[in-house]
Design an enzyme around this catalytic site. Sequence first.
Site, PDB file in Angstrom:
ATOM      1  N   ALA A 122      -0.146  53.894  28.036  1.00 33.62           N
ATOM      2  CA  ALA A 122      -1.202  53.779  27.036  1.00 33.62           C
ATOM      3  C   ALA A 122      -0.959  52.508  26.222  1.00 33.62           C
ATOM      4  O   ALA A 122       0.096  51.877  26.355  1.00 33.62           O
ATOM      5  CB  ALA A 122      -1.193  54.999  26.121  1.00 33.62           C
ATOM      6  N   LYS A 123      -1.910  52.119  25.433  1.00 34.04           N
ATOM      7  CA  LYS A 123      -1.727  50.976  24.524  1.00 34.04           C
ATOM      8  C   LYS A 123      -2.807  51.037  23.454  1.00 34.04           C
ATOM      9  O   LYS A 123      -3.883  51.586  23.692  1.00 34.04           O
ATOM     10  CB  LYS A 123      -1.837  49.644  25.293  1.00 34.04           C
ATOM     11  CG  LYS A 123      -1.117  48.486  24.638  1.00 34.04           C
ATOM     12  CD  LYS A 123       0.373  48.538  24.916  1.00 34.04           C
ATOM     13  CE  LYS A 123       1.111  47.397  24.279  1.00 34.04           C
ATOM     14  NZ  LYS A 123       2.512  47.342  24.731  1.00 34.04           N
TER      15      LYS A 123
END
Length: 433
Positions: A122-123
């Site tokens: 994720a980011k």
Amino acid sequence: MSSIKPAPLFRQDRDQRFRHEEKPFEAMMYRFDDAARRLGLDPGLYSLLRHAERALIVSVPVARDNGQIEVYTGYRVVYNTARGPGKGGIRFHPDVTLDEVTALAAWMTWKCAVVNIPFGGAKGGVICDPSGMSPGELEKLTRRYTAGIMSFLGPDSDVPAPDVNTNERIMAWLMDTYSMHVRHTVTAITTGKPVVMGGSLGRREATGRGCMITTRSALKKLGMPTKGAKVCVQGFGNVGSISAMLMEEQGMKVIAVSDHTGGIYDKKGLNVKEMMEWTSKHRSLEGYKKGEKISNAELLVTDCDVLVPAALENQITADNAPLIKARVICEGANGPTSAAADSILDAKGIFVIPDILANAGGVTVSYFEWVQDRGGYFWDEDTVNQRLERIMERSFDEVAAMADAHEVSMRTASYMLAIDRVAEVHRLRGLYA
Ligand code: NAD
């Protein structure tokens, strides 16, 4: 009639700053496609892995110190959760784009799979310039952004960490905001926290330590001595300075370092610890008197054994790759090499330790932090460092074995290993409904 002009709902992405070869998602997918083709990946799984699971765009209103309301745009992308919760940092930067956040989220998926830790990728990011914000404004921004992405977050679903321009202080605010919403303290909601509130010993040094360990393995594989190996490091922040310090401790000779103010070169070797003391007092290398001044562009093409790009994306491109003289490149930064530069470096016989392996020490100790928070039992620093060393050495060997078996570069091998691991779990889990 009101004189207020309608503003666009969200700020426009600034994609035009990238040349095609440098678009982060394109660069990531170029490598993904090559690895998927070599693996003979099933077309269904191929398209599944080419898409992010979910992405959220939030507007983040903040009352500035001057009383005006400013509305920032924030993103959170969870790329894949087949192997475990989404894992990835949050960056605050004026150039954040959804394309970049998505690419970074995909990279996190492959990175966690390469080192075989039970996380997906994720980011997150907020388009803002934190250098022009007061601590109070930054706290409001962090809390409102966290509240905006609450539906994604959770120690079992999506676990953030610091990235560019975010730090332990910001992770403490994020952890507090999440904990207030769920009405109890949840330390495992984020990693990269201060040690006194559930952070891990060794986390701050972990990415640089991983760079040192993988570089040591690369030199051994190539039959080159560690002692006296000449090293150039671009970027003298967390990753660059710790990599340089630990490589120096291994007997390597750091001959050039740089930051955003420029570089310093000494063929006899620099004193890394002294330079770290300088930057902690003066915030940059500017004004440091010893050595010879060089530019960042010159540093990248300096004659050396090991080059560590540990600053920004797209530093090594088709333009300067032909001029690089290093024998080994250890990618401390995320995406420092454009896809077009890969084949040039390969043709020159340069051994590249790809970012998703080289800088995976950080997420590995983030995993240790999450494990310690969930277990409520904390390890001493030696235990953290020994376990990190074991994972980094094993991962290097696994990628190198894949590279040898398929006669491909370390980059292609690392993508092949990662994609294969994620695809295998998708095959076993099957498609829900
Ligand atoms: P940092 O902010 O601590 O340091 C960045 C350094 O790069 C600073 O010294 C800065 O002066 C320098 N820099 C900025 N612009 C530059 C330019 N144009 N030329 C040369 N130097 C320049 O950041 P960091 O945490 O060390 O992260 C560096 C890179 O490593 C980023 O790509 C980040 O995504 C990646 N990374 C960091 C971690 C981590 O644990 N910190 C983990 C994995 C990957």
